[in-house]
Design a protein around this motif. Sequence first.
Motif, mmCIF file in Angstrom:
data_model
loop_
_atom_site.group_PDB
_atom_site.id
_atom_site.type_symbol
_atom_site.label_atom_id
_atom_site.label_comp_id
_atom_site.label_asym_id
_atom_site.label_seq_id
_atom_site.Cartn_x
_atom_site.Cartn_y
_atom_site.Cartn_z
ATOM 1 N N GLY A 106 0.728 -1.229 0.167
ATOM 2 C CA GLY A 106 -0.065 -0.004 -0.076
ATOM 3 C C GLY A 106 0.896 1.310 -0.091
ATOM 4 N N VAL A 107 1.960 1.312 0.709
ATOM 5 C CA VAL A 107 2.916 2.552 0.757
ATOM 6 C C VAL A 107 3.479 2.718 -0.414
ATOM 7 C CG1 VAL A 107 4.494 3.690 2.314
ATOM 8 C CG2 VAL A 107 2.883 2.049 3.451
ATOM 9 N N ALA A 108 3.342 1.692 -1.332
ATOM 10 C CA ALA A 108 4.390 1.979 -2.661
ATOM 11 C C ALA A 108 3.297 3.075 -3.322
ATOM 12 C CB ALA A 108 4.242 0.576 -3.347
ATOM 13 N N ALA A 109 2.140 3.264 -3.079
ATOM 14 C CA ALA A 109 1.461 4.248 -3.627
ATOM 15 C C ALA A 109 1.789 5.897 -3.557
ATOM 16 C CB ALA A 109 -0.216 4.242 -3.201
ATOM 17 N N ASN A 110 2.776 5.888 -2.530
ATOM 18 C CA ASN A 110 3.341 7.136 -1.828
ATOM 19 C C ASN A 110 4.048 7.763 -3.002
ATOM 20 O OD1 ASN A 110 5.655 8.741 -0.446
ATOM 21 N ND2 ASN A 110 3.645 9.073 0.436
ATOM 22 N N SER A 111 3.805 9.269 -3.321
ATOM 23 C CA SER A 111 4.457 9.720 -4.633
ATOM 24 C C SER A 111 5.963 9.907 -4.163
ATOM 25 C CB SER A 111 3.793 10.980 -4.883
ATOM 26 O OG SER A 111 3.556 11.831 -3.893
ATOM 27 N N GLN A 112 6.640 10.497 -3.064
ATOM 28 C CA GLN A 112 7.862 10.573 -2.704
ATOM 29 C C GLN A 112 8.560 9.181 -2.870
ATOM 30 O OE1 GLN A 112 8.680 13.145 0.807
ATOM 31 N NE2 GLN A 112 11.022 13.097 0.266
ATOM 32 N N ILE A 113 8.027 8.310 -2.198
ATOM 33 C CA ILE A 113 8.637 6.822 -2.264
ATOM 34 C C ILE A 113 8.861 6.198 -3.733
ATOM 35 C CG2 ILE A 113 8.387 4.472 -1.372
ATOM 36 C CD1 ILE A 113 7.256 5.783 1.245
ATOM 37 N N ARG A 114 7.836 6.480 -4.542
ATOM 38 C CA ARG A 114 7.874 6.155 -5.963
ATOM 39 C C ARG A 114 9.023 6.543 -6.593
ATOM 40 N NH1 ARG A 114 2.473 3.928 -7.182
ATOM 41 N NH2 ARG A 114 2.944 3.743 -9.134
ATOM 42 N N GLU A 115 9.017 8.074 -6.315
ATOM 43 C CA GLU A 115 10.145 8.978 -6.962
ATOM 44 C C GLU A 115 11.624 8.462 -6.799
ATOM 45 O OE1 GLU A 115 10.439 13.444 -6.646
ATOM 46 O OE2 GLU A 115 8.240 12.981 -7.204
ATOM 47 N N ALA A 116 11.736 8.304 -5.342
ATOM 48 C CA ALA A 116 12.991 8.016 -4.848
ATOM 49 C C ALA A 116 13.431 6.651 -5.210
ATOM 50 C CB ALA A 116 12.874 7.990 -3.419
ATOM 51 N N PHE A 117 12.294 5.640 -5.364
ATOM 52 C CA PHE A 117 12.769 4.326 -5.679
ATOM 53 C C PHE A 117 13.072 4.238 -7.296
ATOM 54 C CE2 PHE A 117 11.451 0.042 -7.269
ATOM 55 C CZ PHE A 117 11.825 -0.733 -6.311
ATOM 56 N N GLU A 118 12.495 5.260 -8.099
ATOM 57 C CA GLU A 118 12.958 5.424 -9.291
ATOM 58 C C GLU A 118 14.174 5.939 -9.582
ATOM 59 O OE1 GLU A 118 11.448 3.865 -11.919
ATOM 60 O OE2 GLU A 118 9.049 4.113 -11.593
ATOM 61 N N LYS A 119 14.492 6.911 -8.832
ATOM 62 C CA LYS A 119 15.716 7.669 -8.922
ATOM 63 C C LYS A 119 17.016 6.661 -8.270
ATOM 64 C CE LYS A 119 17.919 11.611 -6.986
ATOM 65 N NZ LYS A 119 17.959 12.315 -5.622
ATOM 66 N N MET A 120 16.497 5.751 -7.399
ATOM 67 C CA MET A 120 17.604 4.745 -7.025
ATOM 68 C C MET A 120 18.065 3.829 -8.381
ATOM 69 S SD MET A 120 19.300 3.047 -4.413
ATOM 70 C CE MET A 120 18.116 3.921 -2.802
ATOM 71 N N GLY A 121 17.003 3.279 -8.874
ATOM 72 C CA GLY A 121 16.898 2.378 -10.012
ATOM 73 C C GLY A 121 18.213 3.106 -10.788
ATOM 74 N N LYS A 122 17.872 4.491 -11.510
ATOM 75 C CA LYS A 122 18.728 5.051 -12.293
ATOM 76 C C LYS A 122 19.996 5.294 -11.498
ATOM 77 C CE LYS A 122 15.518 7.878 -15.106
ATOM 78 N NZ LYS A 122 14.319 8.050 -14.168
ATOM 79 N N THR A 123 20.027 5.721 -10.309
ATOM 80 C CA THR A 123 21.623 5.904 -9.887
ATOM 81 C C THR A 123 22.455 4.606 -9.888
ATOM 82 O OG1 THR A 123 20.411 7.206 -8.533
ATOM 83 C CG2 THR A 123 22.627 7.006 -7.714
ATOM 84 N N MET A 124 21.624 3.393 -9.490
ATOM 85 C CA MET A 124 22.422 2.207 -9.278
ATOM 86 C C MET A 124 22.397 1.455 -10.658
ATOM 87 S SD MET A 124 23.094 1.975 -5.859
ATOM 88 C CE MET A 124 22.861 0.318 -5.186
ATOM 89 N N ASP A 125 21.777 2.008 -11.455
ATOM 90 C CA ASP A 125 21.811 1.512 -13.143
ATOM 91 C C ASP A 125 21.007 -0.151 -12.938
ATOM 92 O OD1 ASP A 125 21.944 1.190 -15.704
ATOM 93 O OD2 ASP A 125 23.887 0.585 -15.538
ATOM 94 N N ILE A 126 19.994 0.015 -12.355
ATOM 95 C CA ILE A 126 19.059 -1.220 -12.236
ATOM 96 C C ILE A 126 17.513 -0.922 -12.493
ATOM 97 C CG2 ILE A 126 18.683 -0.885 -9.844
ATOM 98 C CD1 ILE A 126 19.418 -3.572 -8.982
ATOM 99 N N LYS A 127 17.080 -2.068 -13.307
ATOM 100 C CA LYS A 127 15.582 -1.902 -13.685
ATOM 101 C C LYS A 127 14.751 -1.716 -12.607
ATOM 102 C CE LYS A 127 12.523 -3.425 -17.308
ATOM 103 N NZ LYS A 127 12.097 -4.545 -17.825
ATOM 104 N N THR A 128 13.813 -1.021 -12.339
ATOM 105 C CA THR A 128 12.768 -1.009 -11.400
ATOM 106 C C THR A 128 11.229 -1.329 -11.897
ATOM 107 O OG1 THR A 128 12.440 1.400 -12.103
ATOM 108 C CG2 THR A 128 13.745 1.221 -10.262
ATOM 109 N N HIS A 129 10.439 -1.775 -10.862
ATOM 110 C CA HIS A 129 9.065 -2.052 -11.191
ATOM 111 C C HIS A 129 8.479 -1.488 -10.349
ATOM 112 C CE1 HIS A 129 10.184 -5.141 -14.431
ATOM 113 N NE2 HIS A 129 11.057 -5.294 -13.733
ATOM 114 N N ILE A 130 7.168 -0.788 -10.379
ATOM 115 C CA ILE A 130 6.047 -0.536 -9.368
ATOM 116 C C ILE A 130 4.903 -0.762 -10.115
ATOM 117 C CG2 ILE A 130 5.133 1.459 -8.104
ATOM 118 C CD1 ILE A 130 7.661 3.032 -8.473
ATOM 119 N N PRO A 131 3.842 -1.587 -9.320
ATOM 120 C CA PRO A 131 2.544 -1.946 -9.895
ATOM 121 C C PRO A 131 1.688 -0.808 -10.022
ATOM 122 C CG PRO A 131 2.794 -2.675 -7.904
ATOM 123 C CD PRO A 131 4.110 -2.308 -8.006
ATOM 124 N N PRO A 132 0.751 -0.891 -11.126
ATOM 125 C CA PRO A 132 -0.262 0.208 -11.090
ATOM 126 C C PRO A 132 -0.819 0.161 -9.578
ATOM 127 C CG PRO A 132 -0.685 -1.393 -12.763
ATOM 128 C CD PRO A 132 0.590 -1.888 -11.831
#
Length: 337
Positions: A273-299
């Motif tokens: 449920g907390v994966a709906a949080n906009s800042q956490i989603r953004e930080a997660f995507e950013k982590m993927g970019k920085t670490m060069d790793i593919k990210t997935h977040i469900p709808p």
Amino acid sequence: MEKDRIILGIESSCDDTGAAIMKNGKILANVIADQKVHAKYGGVVPELASRAHQKNIVPTVQIALEEAGVKKEELSAIAYTKGPGLMGSLLVGTSFAKSMAMSLGIPSIGVDHMRGHIFSHFIDQDPPPAFPFLSLVVSGGHTQLVMVRGPHDMELIGKTLDDAAGEAFDKTAKMLGLPYPGGPIIDRKARSGTARFSFNKPRIEGLDMSFSGLKTSILYFLRDEKEKDPGFIEQHMDDICASVQSVITEILMEKLEKAIRIHRPQEIALAGGVAANSQIREAFEKMGKTMDIKTHIPPFKYCTDNAAMIAMVGDIDLGHGRVSSLDTVPITSQSIG
Ligand code: KG4
Ligand code: ZN
């Protein structure tokens, strides 16, 4: 011609009654009856939750079947949440699913709720995460890091030692006089605020986390500020929300980064449920970019509690010939480990 594989999924672990239909791997209906009754109590009242499930379960399943255009006689199996969750709530879904399966002469499949959140990434996703992936599951009841090596091969590598991240949001919201569940409200208010208040972050070794100290730190901060100015919360609501959301995000991201460095997953996936949080989603995507790793977040609709994720796991398990016996009973505590 091969027979259609049609799964009815049932979710009743907490305060949402869910029913979903999956046909040959595609979701045709995903119905949720949420329980407004808890809002005024500032949290889920277990006794009221199980009563509401009892009232909602038959109509919710009926609506799902109708929406999907599926007759109950066409079902191949019924998957239900066997836990973890509230015992009274789980008993309603478990008993209903097993009885319905028995009356139709089809298998029933008891599904771990947390596996449901992890495999929510496989619903209607092309491609889903590739194994091995690292899943960060953040909900109102759980916060855990799981290395997922295969559909039935998972390792819990980190978890909260006390409150879940969602609880930190909800309990803070309660202190701020906001209704339950407070997570989405804090998210919304934080958008107009600035994270200018700081709170102590826990110092926990390894990949485990803690959120109860943060809760105390917020409580004392609000008490001290209100002593100086009784209108403090009302005047600074958005900034308080932004500050709390930022610190929760930082705690989660620090542990995620550490887990990536230690376990070197192929991909990372955010669920719960907390994966709906906009800042956490953004930080997660950013982590993927920085670490060069593919990210997935469900709808969004598959982030919070839903029955589609339970049907998804049921579909995977049925494909592996894994069904449950009719004497399966609900479990209330952590099961991935
Ligand atoms: O997965 P979920 O629906 O139920 C559990 O299994 O616990 O998660 C519910 C939790 C609640 O704590 C709720 O406040 C939180 O997810 N939540 C959010 C947001 N949307 C839901 N927390 C922060 N920001 C959001 N946008
Ligand atoms: Zn959940």
